[in-house]
Design an enzyme around this catalytic site. Sequence first.
Site, mmCIF file in Angstrom:
data_model
loop_
_atom_site.group_PDB
_atom_site.id
_atom_site.type_symbol
_atom_site.label_atom_id
_atom_site.label_comp_id
_atom_site.label_asym_id
_atom_site.label_seq_id
_atom_site.Cartn_x
_atom_site.Cartn_y
_atom_site.Cartn_z
ATOM 1 N N ALA A 25 43.782 35.626 46.464
ATOM 2 C CA ALA A 25 43.697 36.253 47.778
ATOM 3 C C ALA A 25 44.435 35.422 48.829
ATOM 4 O O ALA A 25 45.292 35.930 49.567
ATOM 5 C CB ALA A 25 42.237 36.445 48.184
ATOM 6 N N GLU A 128 36.809 47.382 29.629
ATOM 7 C CA GLU A 128 35.688 46.460 29.767
ATOM 8 C C GLU A 128 34.421 47.235 30.115
ATOM 9 O O GLU A 128 34.462 48.442 30.370
ATOM 10 C CB GLU A 128 35.994 45.401 30.834
ATOM 11 C CG GLU A 128 37.146 44.492 30.445
ATOM 12 C CD GLU A 128 37.452 43.429 31.479
ATOM 13 O OE1 GLU A 128 38.133 42.456 31.118
ATOM 14 O OE2 GLU A 128 37.024 43.566 32.634
ATOM 15 N N ARG A 298 27.394 44.728 33.218
ATOM 16 C CA ARG A 298 27.098 43.322 32.976
ATOM 17 C C ARG A 298 25.640 42.946 33.237
ATOM 18 O O ARG A 298 25.082 42.107 32.524
ATOM 19 C CB ARG A 298 28.010 42.451 33.852
ATOM 20 C CG ARG A 298 29.435 42.400 33.351
ATOM 21 C CD ARG A 298 30.292 41.556 34.269
ATOM 22 N NE ARG A 298 31.635 41.410 33.712
ATOM 23 C CZ ARG A 298 32.641 40.810 34.340
ATOM 24 N NH1 ARG A 298 32.452 40.312 35.545
ATOM 25 N NH2 ARG A 298 33.827 40.717 33.779
ATOM 26 N N HIS A 359 28.306 33.901 37.736
ATOM 27 C CA HIS A 359 29.731 34.203 37.606
ATOM 28 C C HIS A 359 30.390 34.672 38.901
ATOM 29 O O HIS A 359 31.458 34.198 39.262
ATOM 30 C CB HIS A 359 29.910 35.270 36.525
ATOM 31 C CG HIS A 359 31.322 35.654 36.245
ATOM 32 N ND1 HIS A 359 32.286 34.729 35.889
ATOM 33 C CD2 HIS A 359 31.959 36.857 36.266
ATOM 34 C CE1 HIS A 359 33.443 35.345 35.688
ATOM 35 N NE2 HIS A 359 33.271 36.635 35.932
ATOM 36 N N SER A 399 37.423 42.437 40.821
ATOM 37 C CA SER A 399 37.462 41.292 41.736
ATOM 38 C C SER A 399 38.887 40.871 42.070
ATOM 39 O O SER A 399 39.228 40.690 43.248
ATOM 40 C CB SER A 399 36.692 40.116 41.134
ATOM 41 O OG SER A 399 37.096 39.885 39.799
#
Length: 545
Positions: A25, A128, A298, A359, A399
């Site tokens: 970022a 995923e 998750r 995480h 993310s």
Amino acid sequence: MKKKSSLQVIDNVTFDFLIIGSGVAGASLALKLSAYGKVGLLCKESFFECNTRWAQGGIASVLSENDSYNLHIKDTLIAGAGLCHEKTVEKVIGAGPNTIKQLINLGVQFTQNSNENRLYYEYHLTKEGGHSARRIIHAADMTGIALQDTLSSKVTENKNIVLLEYHTAIDLIVTDKVTPDFSRNRALGAYVLNEKSKCIYAILAKATILATGGHGKLYLYTSNPDVASGDGVAMAWRAGARVANLEFMQFHPTCLYSPKTKNFLISEALRGEGALLKTLDGQRFMENIHPLKELAPRDIVARAIDSQIKKSGDPYVLLDISHKEPEFIKTHFPGIYAKCLEIGLDITQNAIPVVPAAHYSCGGIVTDIRGRTGIKSLWALGEVACTGLHGANRLASNSLLEGLVFADFVYEDIKNLLSDLNLYRNPDVPKWELGTAAEPDEMVVISQLWDEIRRTMWNYVGIVRTEKRLARAAARIDQICQEIETYYWNIIPSRSLIEVRNLATVAQLTVKCARMRKESRGIHYSLDYPLTDDIKYKKDTVVLS
């Protein structure tokens, strides 16, 4: 007798733009803003030591004819458990493909499909947990390294970017702390510690941007590097910004369990390509927990593993991809294969021992779609920010997408405000005042506090929570914060002292957020409130400074 300090206070330095944090970022934004002025890019360690570098899976984006924006939006909203800001989700996902094109044009080498498999797209897309289609573009299982290496070459050759490595931001400088003559709090820059030259000085800028990443080091077990100590959230909070949703810390289900290494993530992409979760006696356990089995979101997988570990007493469970062809494993997961070989584990033949670990934080500094915080001239982006994209649980690989897309959003906003920013004149900012602070007699005080914070958070504010555990955490963390503040103002600043102070602040805010949410939602799970309460709690948990 107090030790004489070797630390020096030097004159202030000015840039057009100050970016604190050198991950995907911050580095992406630095390259864009460099066209309009001098950029100071602050890195706590080297440019490479950030969460981005450890990202394995990839970037989620709609890149195939078998996919659609509506599907990606739907998957994100489902994962976010009712707390995603839908307009933010739509805008970020809509900007994804153009962001990927920018990276390809920069030179990022994403994994390509073999010729016979180029049905819809030349790049290999994986799948995923929580995704209904293959949409994760990646560079084998080392996407973060590929991104950071490419950005590094561009940043270091850019004459308008000054890379300030081994600089730790101490606190933001805002008008509320400098002068009372402004109608609205404005960011002026930050006080920083240069670890190499042992000096403190103020860096002033027209625009200050926080891209400091997350705070996984708040917990005893984490996939994050040591720099992830919540600095941005803590500094923004002390400066007067709002924070939100810190109760939503995502625990990655599969971190490598081994005394020979730490913080090594086993990518969710393994499960996307067929890896199975098993108990130590070889029994699968996700089949009876969720229809998506190993590819469930998750939070569900992490709780399932946590439950198995507690029920069996075993220290870990197994992630097994050894049923796939060895060449497939080596080609698709070269980084994981090599890392496991280092500790004597051949994943083409044996299952991988894994445990959940802290995480990714879905909460952070409250921003709008432009990355603006409640403080004028202060922006935040990436994991440090709470933009509304992730809601109560982040969809895998959204993310990196968020960090890259918001680099564009923040850039456009600052560019549109340049004329106003150029007219503004900073008040006189005093140098850092050391006062009577002295060198610490023993560093064990800091390491003891750090360890207490992390163990308290792991034991009481972990994957599964109760009101009693949160109350215990609140009492101890409040006490630690008081101890640190007393200690902090009498000791010469060091990186470890700055970090433990920030960790304590973020721990305190996290516990406060968790105690405010009397329900279970997304990655916040309470045994006392196992149901979701949309009437009372379908809203962000916002904490005012």
